[in-house]
Structures are given as structure tokens and as C-alpha cells.
Enzyme design. Structure first.
Site, PDB file in Angstrom:
ATOM      1  N   LYS B  95      40.808  23.680  49.487  1.00 21.28           N
ATOM      2  CA  LYS B  95      41.221  25.091  49.465  1.00 21.28           C
ATOM      3  C   LYS B  95      39.953  25.904  49.610  1.00 21.28           C
ATOM      4  O   LYS B  95      39.106  25.934  48.712  1.00 21.28           O
ATOM      5  CB  LYS B  95      41.942  25.436  48.160  1.00 21.28           C
ATOM      6  CG  LYS B  95      42.391  26.892  48.143  1.00 21.28           C
ATOM      7  CD  LYS B  95      42.997  27.319  46.835  1.00 21.28           C
ATOM      8  CE  LYS B  95      43.226  28.831  46.851  1.00 21.28           C
ATOM      9  NZ  LYS B  95      43.518  29.363  45.514  1.00 21.28           N
ATOM     10  N   GLY B 156      45.006  36.677  40.018  1.00 23.89           N
ATOM     11  CA  GLY B 156      45.194  36.843  38.577  1.00 23.89           C
ATOM     12  C   GLY B 156      45.745  38.185  38.151  1.00 23.89           C
ATOM     13  O   GLY B 156      45.870  38.454  36.961  1.00 23.89           O
ATOM     14  N   ALA B 182      47.961  33.918  45.256  1.00 15.44           N
ATOM     15  CA  ALA B 182      47.309  34.999  44.500  1.00 15.44           C
ATOM     16  C   ALA B 182      48.232  36.183  44.250  1.00 15.44           C
ATOM     17  O   ALA B 182      48.864  36.702  45.164  1.00 15.44           O
ATOM     18  CB  ALA B 182      46.045  35.497  45.175  1.00 15.44           C
ATOM     19  N   GLY B 183      48.297  36.568  43.004  1.00 17.78           N
ATOM     20  CA  GLY B 183      48.981  37.791  42.611  1.00 17.78           C
ATOM     21  C   GLY B 183      50.441  37.611  42.229  1.00 17.78           C
ATOM     22  O   GLY B 183      51.045  38.514  41.648  1.00 17.78           O
ATOM     23  N   ASN B 204      49.287  30.187  39.597  1.00 10.80           N
ATOM     24  CA  ASN B 204      48.466  29.667  38.498  1.00 10.80           C
ATOM     25  C   ASN B 204      48.546  30.585  37.288  1.00 10.80           C
ATOM     26  O   ASN B 204      49.200  30.277  36.294  1.00 10.80           O
ATOM     27  CB  ASN B 204      47.014  29.497  38.961  1.00 10.80           C
ATOM     28  CG  ASN B 204      46.138  28.876  37.886  1.00 10.80           C
ATOM     29  OD1 ASN B 204      46.530  28.696  36.731  1.00 10.80           O
ATOM     30  ND2 ASN B 204      44.932  28.518  38.231  1.00 10.80           N
ATOM     31  N   THR B 205      47.939  31.763  37.397  1.00 13.31           N
ATOM     32  CA  THR B 205      47.839  32.654  36.242  1.00 13.31           C
ATOM     33  C   THR B 205      49.192  32.944  35.597  1.00 13.31           C
ATOM     34  O   THR B 205      49.331  32.884  34.365  1.00 13.31           O
ATOM     35  CB  THR B 205      47.178  33.985  36.669  1.00 13.31           C
ATOM     36  OG1 THR B 205      45.872  33.694  37.159  1.00 13.31           O
ATOM     37  CG2 THR B 205      47.075  34.947  35.497  1.00 13.31           C
TER      38      THR B 205
END
Lengths: 67, 254
Positions: B95, B156, B182-183, B204-205
Site C-alpha cells: 500500500k 482518521g 480513508a475517512g 481502520n479508525t
């Protein structure tokens, strides 16, 4: 002779290989790690025959948490 | 089934390993997510704590590792990081993340394109994290990328799909899988991403910082499945006026 491993100073014997440093000096297994000496990658098959020299800067990398 | 390079995936939910409170919590969440592609970062080994090894929590036959290059600032550093990752983890998947600015973590498109070209030539399966830029996506295809990973909003931030108009353009014209990265802050964001035709999402976050990561991971798993089903079943058209669902017969009139 003196080398650095991840920016810490270590004293090792002359003619110490990368493999020797990992097992004898640092006492870590080679699983899941990568080695670079002076910003140049030393591949796993090269570990036993790549001899370290005084002043070498060794970097040891492994996986950590990340997204 | 989703196919990227030589691998097929039955789960379209990819997950990250960052920000969990403990390795056990992370492992439970990853297993609940059903994810088959899991990102990890690289770090210098802590020589005072050499037992600290995340990989032992990721040794499940369905989980493939996707190391990232987080922490690099240039294409040159990214190529070096990818080579270190390949050595450490025995995978040529990477990645590609090049985001020199720590405040917004915006990906550098120029360095990312350069690194993609070089890594593809070196035999890596490259999954670059990028802004939702349709032009850059086509340039990355030409450079040999295996997929594109445009952002929904800053890493995040949990703000969701703020770039949705551009994600739709990217999806409509991409010849490689599109993974929204992301996001994504909630299962509904993930479902939306899948409804508009994303091939997969990377979360993830939103899982790791939730009150119950394992349950949240399962919620994301279900949302991604629902969104994909909706996409495949083809959503109805959006109209600006009402379109009656019931027959407008005047049954009360004389």
C-alpha cells in the site's frame, strides 16, 4: 568494533556477519524482520555471508500497527 | 468475487491494524470483520522489547498482509520501504502512502505516480493511496497500478465520503479495482461507497476507536455486503418530484 543498530551503539567482534549479530548480539530471531546496512537492504540469504564493518549503520525493521 | 492482481477476495472489506487498544482486541475485530486483506505499517525494531511482534496476531490462513509505506516523504523512500516490507513480510503487495504533511496527511500525487511506476517495474503489486483525482487514477493505470485507493476524507477523520462526486467519476472510468480508503466513519458510509460501485473499502479508525471494535467490525462487514448487494441489484433512479407508489384512484369520490 563499534556499529550502530537502530541508532544505538553496539560493540561486536571483527568478522561478525549479519546473521551472527542478530542471534549472538541481539538475540532475536530473523522472523518477520528486514535488515538494511548503510541504507542498503541485505536480503535473508545474504545474512550469513554479509560481514559487518566498523561504523556500519544497521537498520532493523518489522511490522507494526497501521492503517 | 473481487480480483486484484493474482488474488481473489470474497470479502470486500479491507481493514487496518492501527489504533487498537491491544493486540487481542485488534485480532478479535479483524476476525469479526471477515477481512482478507489487512494493512500493517513498518517500524524500527525496539531493541528493548523484541517480543513486540504484531505478526503473531495476524497468522490466520484467510488473512493476507498489505504492508504500507507510511512515514516516507518521497518516491525514493517509498521504494526503499516497499523493499524492506517485502523482505520482512514475504509479500510483493504494497500500500503506497506518501503523505509528507502531518496535519492533513494529504497524499503527494507526483511522488506517488513516480513510485508507482518504479515499484510496478520491480514486480510489486501496488495499491496507491491517493486523493479522489480521476485524472491521477488514469495516470496510475498507465503506470501499472494494481488498484487505486482514493480517499473519502482525511485519514482518521471519520467524515465519510466528502469526495463522493469524484469517487463516482473514478469508479465510472476505472479499469482497475477502486478501493475507497480513508475517512469512512460509519457502516452507512461503507454501504454508500459500495452502493456507488466501489470494489472494496478500507476501514481502520472507525472500527479501532469505536466503543466495541469487534461488534463494529461485524457491522461494517454486514454494511459492505448490503451495499454491494444493492449495487448489483441496481438502485432505482432518483427523481426531483414525487412518483406515486400507490395507485392514485379516487376511491373516496362519488
Amino acid at each position: 568494533m563499534e556499529i550502530t543498530v537502530n541508532n544505538q551503539a553496539y560493540t561486536i567482534d571483527e568478522s561478525c556477519s549479519v546473521a551472527g549479530m542478530l542471534s549472538a548480539v541481539l538475540q532475536i530471531s530473523g522472523d518477520g524482520i528486514a535488515v538494511a546496512v548503510n541504507q542498503s537492504i541485505v536480503t535473508r540469504p545474504e545474512w550469513p555471508r554479509h560481514l559487518l564493518r566498523a561504523g556500519d549503520q544497521v537498520m532493523l525493521i518489522r511490522a507494526t500497527q497501521g492503517g | 468475487m473481487l480480483k486484484i492482481a493474482d488474488k481473489t477476495f470474497s470479502s470486500r472489506l479491507f481493514t487496518g491494524t492501527g489504533k487498537f487498544n491491544s493486540a487481542a482486541q485488534m485480532e478479535a475485530a479483524l476476525l469479526a470483520s471477515g477481512s482478507e486483506l489487512v494493512t500493517v505499517a513498518l517500524k524500527r525494531i525496539d531493541l528493548k522489547d523484541t517480543e513486540d511482534d504484531i505478526l503473531m496476531h495476524l497468522q490466520h490462513s484467510h488473512i493476507h498482509l498489505l504492508p504500507n509505506t507510511s512515514g516516507v516523504r518521497t518516491a525514493k523512500e517509498a521504494v526503499f520501504a516497499a523493499q524492506l516490507a517485502r523482505e520482512a513480510m514475504h509479500t510483493n503487495w504494497i500500500k503506497l502512502e506518501i503523505h509528507p504533511d502531518p496535519k492533513y496527511l494529504m497524499p503527494d500525487p507526483i511522488e506517488t505516480l513516480k513510485a508507482t511506476e518504479e515499484l510496478a517495474k520491480l514486480g510489486f503489486i501496488v495499491l496507491p493511496y491517493i486523493h479522489a483525482d480521476p485524472v491521477l487514477c488514469k495516470r496510475l493505470e498507465d503506470a501499472g497500478t494494481a488498484a487505486v485507493m482514493p480517499l473519502g476524507s482525511p485519514i482518521g477523520s471519520n467524515k465519510g465520503l466528502r469526495t463522493i462526486d469524484f469517487l463516482e467519476i473514478i469508479i465510472s472510468q476505472s479499469n482497475v479495482p477502486v478501493i475507497i480508503d480513508a475517512g469512512i466513519g460509519s457502516p452507512s458510509d461503507a454501504a454508500k461507497a459500495m452502493e456507488i460501485g466501489a470494489d472494496a473499502v478500507l476501514v481502520n479508525t472507525a472500527i479501532a476507536v469505536s466503543g466495541n471494535p469487534a461488534v463494529m467490525a461485524e457491522a461494517f462487514k454486514i454494511a459492505v455486503q448490503a451495499g454491494r448487494m444493492a449495487f448489483e441489484a441496481q438502485l432505482g433512479l432518483i427523481h426531483s418530484q414525487a412518483v406515486a407508489s400507490s395507485p392514485l384512484t379516487s376511491f373516496l369520490d362519488d
